[in-house]
Design a protein around this motif. Structure first.
Motif, PDB file in Angstrom:
ATOM      1  N   CYS A 256      -6.171   0.019   5.296  1.00 54.08           N
ATOM      2  CA  CYS A 256      -6.596   1.510   5.355  1.00 54.08           C
ATOM      3  C   CYS A 256      -7.620   1.617   4.029  1.00 54.08           C
ATOM      4  O   CYS A 256      -8.053   2.846   3.978  1.00 54.08           O
ATOM      5  CB  CYS A 256      -5.628   2.371   5.359  1.00 54.08           C
ATOM      6  SG  CYS A 256      -4.792   2.414   3.442  1.00 54.08           S
TER       7      CYS A 256
ATOM      8  N   CYS B  27      -0.118   3.372   3.448  1.00 53.82           N
ATOM      9  CA  CYS B  27       0.200   2.934   4.876  1.00 53.82           C
ATOM     10  C   CYS B  27       1.349   1.877   4.832  1.00 53.82           C
ATOM     11  O   CYS B  27       1.765   1.611   5.732  1.00 53.82           O
ATOM     12  CB  CYS B  27      -1.010   2.483   5.672  1.00 53.82           C
ATOM     13  SG  CYS B  27      -1.537   0.919   5.007  1.00 53.82           S
TER      14      CYS B  27
ATOM     15  N   CYS C 221       0.841  -1.090   0.001  1.00 53.73           N
ATOM     16  CA  CYS C 221      -0.171  -0.148   0.024  1.00 53.73           C
ATOM     17  C   CYS C 221       0.806   1.263  -0.236  1.00 53.73           C
ATOM     18  O   CYS C 221       1.862   1.378   0.937  1.00 53.73           O
ATOM     19  CB  CYS C 221      -0.939  -0.159   1.222  1.00 53.73           C
ATOM     20  SG  CYS C 221      -1.888   1.445   1.315  1.00 53.73           S
TER      21      CYS C 221
ATOM     22  N   CYS D 195      -6.210  -2.076   0.079  1.00 53.60           N
ATOM     23  CA  CYS D 195      -5.379  -2.235   1.266  1.00 53.60           C
ATOM     24  C   CYS D 195      -6.449  -2.685   2.391  1.00 53.60           C
ATOM     25  O   CYS D 195      -7.286  -2.053   2.597  1.00 53.60           O
ATOM     26  CB  CYS D 195      -4.625  -1.179   1.359  1.00 53.60           C
ATOM     27  SG  CYS D 195      -3.812  -1.239   3.107  1.00 53.60           S
TER      28      CYS D 195
HETATM   29 ZN    ZN Z   1      -3.002   0.637   3.447  1.00 56.59          ZN
END
Ligand code: ZN
Length: 135
Positions: A42, A28, A25, A39
């Motif tokens: 998040c 994050c 990702c 992801c």
């Molecule tokens: Zn993420």
């Protein structure tokens, strides 16, 4: 002739030094394997393909002593096999078949290395104790 992978998109193949194909990702930095289009940490869809490291350590393991339920697509003749989670440093824990099914030869924390093994006319990924692959 090189046998095909058991499923597309799991690892680079054919390759001298195959790598598992994960996703990272961009928001994050969480890594997933198999690769995902978004992801789970998040929910960002800003993910990129990430070739994972080939070595890690055994996080936990067990021995699969009976034929798994469908959709298991392995060979008709079932042989017990090791299965476990391998921690790839800084990346992700990968659930994987292990090349070793002998409890006396498996211990948590041992160094493991990615290998590609035959699997009913195809090939799949597995992790082998590093001592074995060096021998
Ligand atoms: Zn993420």
């Amino acid at each position: 002739m090189t046998p095909p992978p058991v499923a597309p998109g799991l690892f680079t193949w054919p390759a001298d030094e195959p790598r598992l194909i994960g996703s990272r990702c961009r928001a994050c930095q969480v890594v997933n394997f198999p690769a995902r289009g978004s992801c789970p940490a998040c929910t960002s869809v800003d993910v990129e393909r990430d070739l994972l490291g080939r070595t890690g350590s055994l996080y936990t393991w067990t021995v699969q002593g009976f034929r798994p339920k469908p959709p298991y697509a392995g060979p008709e003749e079932f042989e017990p096999y090791g299965v476990g989670y391998v921690e790839l440093p800084g990346e992700v824990r990968v659930e994987s078949r292990l090349t070793v099914a002998d409890p006396d030869r498996l211990r948590i924390g041992m160094a493991m290395e990615l290998v590609i093994v035959p699997f009913g006319g195809t090939v799949t990924y597995a992790f082998a104790p590093s001592e074995d692959s060096a021998a």
